[in-house]
Write a protein that holds these residues in place. Structure first.
Motif, PDB file in Angstrom:
ATOM      1  N   SER A  42      -2.474 -33.211  -1.784  1.00 12.55           N
ATOM      2  CA  SER A  42      -1.742 -33.228  -0.523  1.00 12.55           C
ATOM      3  C   SER A  42      -0.434 -32.454  -0.660  1.00 12.55           C
ATOM      4  O   SER A  42      -0.040 -31.723   0.257  1.00 12.55           O
ATOM      5  CB  SER A  42      -1.480 -34.658  -0.045  1.00 12.55           C
ATOM      6  N   ASP A  43       0.234 -32.577  -1.798  1.00 17.70           N
ATOM      7  CA  ASP A  43       1.482 -31.826  -2.012  1.00 17.70           C
ATOM      8  C   ASP A  43       1.233 -30.324  -1.930  1.00 17.70           C
ATOM      9  O   ASP A  43       2.052 -29.574  -1.405  1.00 17.70           O
ATOM     10  CB  ASP A  43       2.112 -32.177  -3.361  1.00 17.70           C
ATOM     11  N   ILE A  46       0.692 -29.451   1.773  1.00 12.88           N
ATOM     12  CA  ILE A  46       1.975 -29.550   2.487  1.00 12.88           C
ATOM     13  C   ILE A  46       2.834 -28.329   2.186  1.00 12.88           C
ATOM     14  O   ILE A  46       3.433 -27.728   3.082  1.00 12.88           O
ATOM     15  CB  ILE A  46       2.689 -30.864   2.126  1.00 12.88           C
ATOM     16  N   LYS A  47       2.892 -27.918   0.929  1.00 13.22           N
ATOM     17  CA  LYS A  47       3.688 -26.747   0.529  1.00 13.22           C
ATOM     18  C   LYS A  47       3.139 -25.461   1.155  1.00 13.22           C
ATOM     19  O   LYS A  47       3.898 -24.606   1.628  1.00 13.22           O
ATOM     20  CB  LYS A  47       3.720 -26.634  -0.997  1.00 13.22           C
ATOM     21  N   HIS A  49       1.445 -25.137   3.954  1.00 11.37           N
ATOM     22  CA  HIS A  49       1.770 -25.144   5.382  1.00 11.37           C
ATOM     23  C   HIS A  49       3.260 -24.881   5.602  1.00 11.37           C
ATOM     24  O   HIS A  49       3.633 -24.178   6.531  1.00 11.37           O
ATOM     25  CB  HIS A  49       1.352 -26.470   6.022  1.00 11.37           C
ATOM     26  N   GLU A  50       4.084 -25.433   4.741  1.00 10.74           N
ATOM     27  CA  GLU A  50       5.525 -25.181   4.825  1.00 10.74           C
ATOM     28  C   GLU A  50       5.812 -23.685   4.641  1.00 10.74           C
ATOM     29  O   GLU A  50       6.609 -23.101   5.370  1.00 10.74           O
ATOM     30  CB  GLU A  50       6.231 -25.988   3.740  1.00 10.74           C
ATOM     31  N   ARG A  63       3.848 -27.303  10.079  1.00 10.35           N
ATOM     32  CA  ARG A  63       4.031 -28.200   8.937  1.00 10.35           C
ATOM     33  C   ARG A  63       3.071 -29.373   9.048  1.00 10.35           C
ATOM     34  O   ARG A  63       2.685 -29.762  10.153  1.00 10.35           O
ATOM     35  CB  ARG A  63       5.467 -28.710   8.896  1.00 10.35           C
ATOM     36  N   ILE A  64       2.721 -29.928   7.895  1.00  4.97           N
ATOM     37  CA  ILE A  64       1.972 -31.175   7.871  1.00  4.97           C
ATOM     38  C   ILE A  64       2.734 -32.159   6.989  1.00  4.97           C
ATOM     39  O   ILE A  64       3.558 -31.756   6.171  1.00  4.97           O
ATOM     40  CB  ILE A  64       0.520 -30.992   7.369  1.00  4.97           C
ATOM     41  N   THR A  65       2.455 -33.420   7.185  1.00  6.19           N
ATOM     42  CA  THR A  65       3.098 -34.471   6.405  1.00  6.19           C
ATOM     43  C   THR A  65       2.033 -35.205   5.595  1.00  6.19           C
ATOM     44  O   THR A  65       0.837 -35.003   5.803  1.00  6.19           O
ATOM     45  CB  THR A  65       3.796 -35.482   7.332  1.00  6.19           C
ATOM     46  N   ARG A  66       2.477 -36.070   4.707  1.00 10.72           N
ATOM     47  CA  ARG A  66       1.507 -36.881   3.959  1.00 10.72           C
ATOM     48  C   ARG A  66       0.682 -37.737   4.906  1.00 10.72           C
ATOM     49  O   ARG A  66      -0.512 -37.949   4.662  1.00 10.72           O
ATOM     50  CB  ARG A  66       2.215 -37.750   2.926  1.00 10.72           C
ATOM     51  N   PHE A  69      -1.851 -35.490   6.593  1.00 11.11           N
ATOM     52  CA  PHE A  69      -2.846 -35.123   5.579  1.00 11.11           C
ATOM     53  C   PHE A  69      -3.815 -36.285   5.356  1.00 11.11           C
ATOM     54  O   PHE A  69      -5.026 -36.094   5.326  1.00 11.11           O
ATOM     55  CB  PHE A  69      -2.155 -34.760   4.262  1.00 11.11           C
ATOM     56  N   TYR A  82      -7.319 -30.539   5.751  1.00 14.34           N
ATOM     57  CA  TYR A  82      -6.108 -29.946   5.197  1.00 14.34           C
ATOM     58  C   TYR A  82      -6.241 -29.569   3.727  1.00 14.34           C
ATOM     59  O   TYR A  82      -5.351 -28.940   3.165  1.00 14.34           O
ATOM     60  CB  TYR A  82      -4.894 -30.852   5.416  1.00 14.34           C
TER      61      TYR A  82
END
Length: 176
Positions: A42-43, A46-47, A49-50, A63-66, A69, A82
Motif C-alpha cells: 500500500s505504501d 500511495i507513493k 499516486h502521490e 492521491r490515495i490513502t491507506r 487502498f 490500487y
C-alpha cells in the motif's frame, strides 16, 4: 489486462484463463508468507499516486490513502485495483552523467541491455524476477552504480514486482 495478457503464452496460459492479476496475486502471496507486510504494497501505491499528482500527462493524477487502498476493488485476492497499473501510464528515461553537458545535446549511450527469464509458470517462485535481478547486478558490478544513490526504473505493473526486486537485491527494509 486484456492487452497485458498478450505478453503471455497464448496456448499455455491465456487459453487456461490465466491473467496477469493472477500471477501478481500468486507472487504477492509468496511475499506475504515470507514476512512482507501488506502495508509495504500500500505504501508503494500511495507513493506512486502521490508522484503522479504533479505529472501533467499521468493518467491517475489523484492521491490515495491507506483507507482507500484498503477498500479498493479486489482483482485477484490479495491484489486490489490500487495494486495494479494504468495501462497507458509509465515511461522513463534516465541519463547519468558525472558532469554537466551544457551546450552539447549529444548523449553517449554506454550501456543498453536486456535479460530474458522463464515465464512465471515455469519458475520455482512466481515472485522471482531473476532476469531483472541479473541485469541490475551486471550494471552494479560493471559500472559501479550504487542503486541507493541512483534513479532506477523498476517494473511496477503491480506493487508486488518492485517490492520483490528490491528484496532480491537487498535494498528493501525489514518490513518489505
Amino acid at each position: 489486462n486484456r492487452f497485458y495478457t498478450l505478453t503471455l503464452d497464448y496456448e499455455y496460459e491465456v487459453l487456461r484463463g490465466i491473467a496477469p492479476p493472477a500471477y501478481a496475486a500468486l507472487a504477492m502471496r509468496e511475499l506475504l508468507r515470507s514476512g512482507v507486510k501488506r502495508e509495504c504494497f500500500s505504501d508503494w501505491a500511495i507513493k506512486m499516486h502521490e508522484n503522479a499528482v504533479s505529472v501533467p500527462h499521468a493518467m491517475l493524477r489523484f492521491r490515495i490513502t491507506r483507507d482507500s487502498f484498503k477498500d479498493a476493488q479486489v482483482l485477484a485476492d490479495p491484489v486490489t485495483l490500487y495494486d495494479s497499473f494504468a495501462l497507458g501510464d509509465g515511461a522513463a528515461a534516465l541519463v547519468l552523467s558525472s558532469s554537466p553537458n551544457p551546450g552539447d545535446s549529444h548523449v553517449e549511450v554506454v550501456f543498453s541491455g536486456s535479460e530474458v527469464g522463464l515465464p512465471a509458470y515455469a519458475r520455482d517462485r512466481v515472485s522471482d524476477l531473476a532476469a531483472s535481478r541479473r541485469l541490475l547486478r551486471y550494471v552494479v558490478e560493471k559500472y559501479g552504480v550504487d542503486l541507493r544513490r541512483s534513479a532506477v526504473e523498476l517494473h511496477d505493473s503491480y506493487t508486488v514486482y518492485p517490492i520483490a526486486m528490491l528484496r532480491d537485491l537487498g535494498y528493501a527494509d525489514e518490513r518489505c
